[in-house]
Scaffold this active site. Structure first.
Site, short mmCIF file in Angstrom:
data_model
loop_
_atom_site.label_atom_id
_atom_site.label_comp_id
_atom_site.label_asym_id
_atom_site.label_seq_id
_atom_site.Cartn_x
_atom_site.Cartn_y
_atom_site.Cartn_z
NE ARG A 191 -8.04 2.53 0.68
CZ ARG A 191 -8.77 3.10 1.78
NH1 ARG A 191 -9.30 2.36 2.48
NH2 ARG A 191 -8.51 4.38 2.08
NE ARG A 225 -3.56 2.30 2.29
CZ ARG A 225 -4.87 2.55 3.04
NH1 ARG A 225 -5.18 1.26 4.01
NH2 ARG A 225 -5.65 3.45 3.16
CG ASP A 228 -10.40 -0.28 7.87
OD1 ASP A 228 -9.19 0.34 7.99
OD2 ASP A 228 -11.07 -0.13 7.00
CG ASP A 273 -8.55 -0.36 4.15
OD1 ASP A 273 -7.74 0.36 5.18
OD2 ASP A 273 -9.88 -0.07 4.25
P1 ADP Z 1 -10.19 3.81 6.07
O1 ADP Z 1 -9.69 2.58 6.28
O2 ADP Z 1 -11.10 4.48 7.17
O3 ADP Z 1 -10.80 4.19 4.74
P2 ADP Z 1 -7.31 4.36 6.17
O4 ADP Z 1 -6.94 2.88 6.10
O5 ADP Z 1 -6.68 5.15 5.04
O6 ADP Z 1 -8.87 4.54 6.08
O7 ADP Z 1 -6.86 4.61 7.65
C1 ADP Z 1 -6.79 6.06 7.94
C2 ADP Z 1 -6.47 5.92 9.53
O8 ADP Z 1 -7.65 5.61 10.15
C3 ADP Z 1 -5.41 4.97 9.95
O9 ADP Z 1 -4.13 5.60 9.97
C4 ADP Z 1 -5.84 4.68 11.43
O10 ADP Z 1 -5.20 5.54 12.32
C5 ADP Z 1 -7.50 5.31 11.45
N1 ADP Z 1 -8.46 4.11 11.88
C6 ADP Z 1 -9.34 4.81 12.77
N2 ADP Z 1 -10.04 3.76 13.22
C7 ADP Z 1 -9.50 2.63 12.83
C8 ADP Z 1 -10.12 1.41 12.81
N3 ADP Z 1 -10.78 1.07 13.62
N4 ADP Z 1 -8.97 0.48 11.90
C9 ADP Z 1 -8.00 0.94 11.22
N5 ADP Z 1 -7.72 2.31 10.99
C10 ADP Z 1 -8.48 3.18 11.84
MG MG Z 2 -8.15 1.51 6.65
#
Ligand code: ADP
Ligand code: MG
Length: 445
Positions: free
Chosen positions: A96, A86, A101, A99
């Site tokens: 991307r 990434r 999360d 990702d």
């Molecule tokens: P998204 O997954 O929301 O589209 P990104 O992957 O670009 O966005 O993540 C951006 C930031 O979101 C990360 O650097 C992280 O600190 C923050 N973030 C907030 N909550 C979460 C979560 N539950 N899981 C992963 N990242 C998170």
């Molecule tokens: Mg994310």
């Protein structure tokens, strides 16, 4: 219990997701309990996004147990995103490669600068909440609002069936999985294959068949113009090419119209055919003669394609020419594989490009084939990926009185067994049956 959401919409999406799962498995202090099916959905785009950002996503969820603290886990996940490729985003919500999360963590709620748990907008996104509901249906939504106190399985009911594509972003479940062997769909453009000879000789039938195989979960389509069944006639290469060329001419169109573009394999033992097919941008050469021919070795070495190296006694098959009956067939095939793969590596084909196939039914009695299937996992020690082709084959006559073309139930049952043995690829005629079986088995993890 923590639920991770994984997504990708660039490049070889399944490969990125599969690598991510493996990397998560290796994080100290984390144990994967279950992996969801995969969902396909339109990209969620910011206003005025460039049109090339509009690439469909594949998403899934993984349920884990962990001893890590939330921020320590987030750091590990960011590291995996980065190592798998990434790039830092110029603008949020761009395409991307990967990702990952944190979707949910028991009844925990976190609102900090770095971490929001449950993940923001989880309840409005079918591509996140559906896979979560597959692996943690009883997880209770903890935040204030209309869904507070409701289990995930109940919240997703508003979107109806997972399979119609009528949900927001046209999200729908597809048949591919990252936690089972990958399915290789057989495309026989032959008049004389043992179970479906003649059916797909016509290019438009072959095309329909390829679309069906791919959308039923085949990650690879293996196209062959020469039957290697015991009574098949050996083919001259002009006829072989005349059958293959019109099919290869359609592969870009097939790939573009599938949920997930399948990789293309050509099943041939002739180096001239392999060379011509490689010009069409195919991904694999599947050679049932295990690259006996030095010219084939040379052509594969010069290419970037992967190759399937199959154990055999004689091609074309000679009846009765089987492995010696007084020795362990697993040892014999393993020793053959070790020697052959070493030779090929010395001749310039990297092990990462090779896939070993023990050649079920090729120079084996039915009982020997069963033993090879029973111990299939042993071949993973050869250091290559492994492929098993058991579909509808003669050894099933020990277990079924059905004619060859009607052995898909037996084939599917064996596929479920092989899925327990870390086999990388399973090559079958009826991809749909196997994919459906695998999904049921994985739901019971
Ligand atoms: P998204 O997954 O929301 O589209 P990104 O992957 O670009 O966005 O993540 C951006 C930031 O979101 C990360 O650097 C992280 O600190 C923050 N973030 C907030 N909550 C979460 C979560 N539950 N899981 C992963 N990242 C998170
Ligand atoms: Mg994310």
């Amino acid at each position: 219990m923590v639920i991770l959401g994984l997504g990708s919409n660039v490049g070889d999406r399944l490969s990125h997701l599969r690598k991510a799962r493996t990397a998560i498995q290796h994080i100290p202090g984390i144990l994967i309990k279950q992996t969801s099916p995969i969902y396909l959905s339109d990209a969620l785009l910011p206003e005025n996004a460039p049109p090339e950002w509009d690439m469909p996503h594949l998403n899934l969820a993984i349920r884990c147990e962990t001893t890590l603290e939330p921020l320590a886990l987030l750091k590990q996940l960011k590291h995996i995103e980065w190592t798998i490729g990434r790039k830092p985003e110029i603008r949020h919500w761009g395409p991307r490669i990967l990702d990952i999360d944190i979707l949910a963590w028991d009844d925990l709620t976190i609102q900090s600068e770095l971490l929001t748990v449950p993940h923001a907008s989880l309840q409005d996104r079918p591509f996140a909440l559906w896979p979560l509901a597959d692996v943690a249906p009883l997880w209770i939504f903890p935040l204030a609002g209309p869904n507070q106190g409701k289990p995930a399985a109940l919240i997703v009911e508003k979107w109806g069936s997972r399979f119609t594509g009528n949900a927001p972003l046209h999200t729908q479940q597809i048949y591919h999985r990252i936690d089972t062997p990958r399915l290789v769909g057989i495309v026989n453009v032959t008049p004389d294959s043992f179970s479906d000879g003649g059916t797909f000789l016509n290019p438009s039938h072959a095309l329909q068949h390829m679309l069906h195989l791919a959308n039923s979960g085949a990650e690879v389509l293996d196209i062959g113009a020469e039957s290697t069944a015991p009574n098949a006639v050996a083919l001259d290469i002009d006829t072989e090419w005349a059958r293959l060329e019109p099919i290869l001419a359609t592969i870009k169109a097939v790939q573009a119209s599938c949920f997930v573009a399948p990789k293309i394999s050509v099943d041939t033992r002739h180096s001239l055919i392999a060379a011509k097919a490689l010009n069409f941008g195919i991904d694999w050469i599947n050679d049932v003669s295990g690259l006996d021919d030095p010219a084939m070795r040379e052509i594969v070495a010069q290419s970037a394609a992967d190759c399937v190296v199959m154990h055999h006694m004689s091609i074309p098959e000679q009846r009765g020419h089987v492995l010696p009956r007084d020795q362990d067939p697993v040892n014999l095939v393993y020793a053959w594989g070790e020697k052959r793969l070493d030779e090929l590596e010395k001749q310039g084909i990297a092990r990462e490009r090779m896939i070993f196939d023990p050649g079920i039914g090729f120079g084996k009695m039915a009982e020997q084939s069963l033993l090879l299937l029973k111990h299939a996992h042993i071949f993973t020690q050869l250091g290559t990926r492994i492929l098993i082709g058991h579909s509808r084959k003669t050894f099933l006559s020990l277990l079924s009185g059905m004619p060859f073309a009607e052995r898909d139930m037996e084939t599917m049952a064996m596929t479920l067994y092989l899925a327990q043995q870390s086999v990388d690829y399973i090559r079958v005629h009826n991809v749909e049956a196997c994919a459906r079986g695998l999904r049921v088995a994985q739901a019971m993890e």
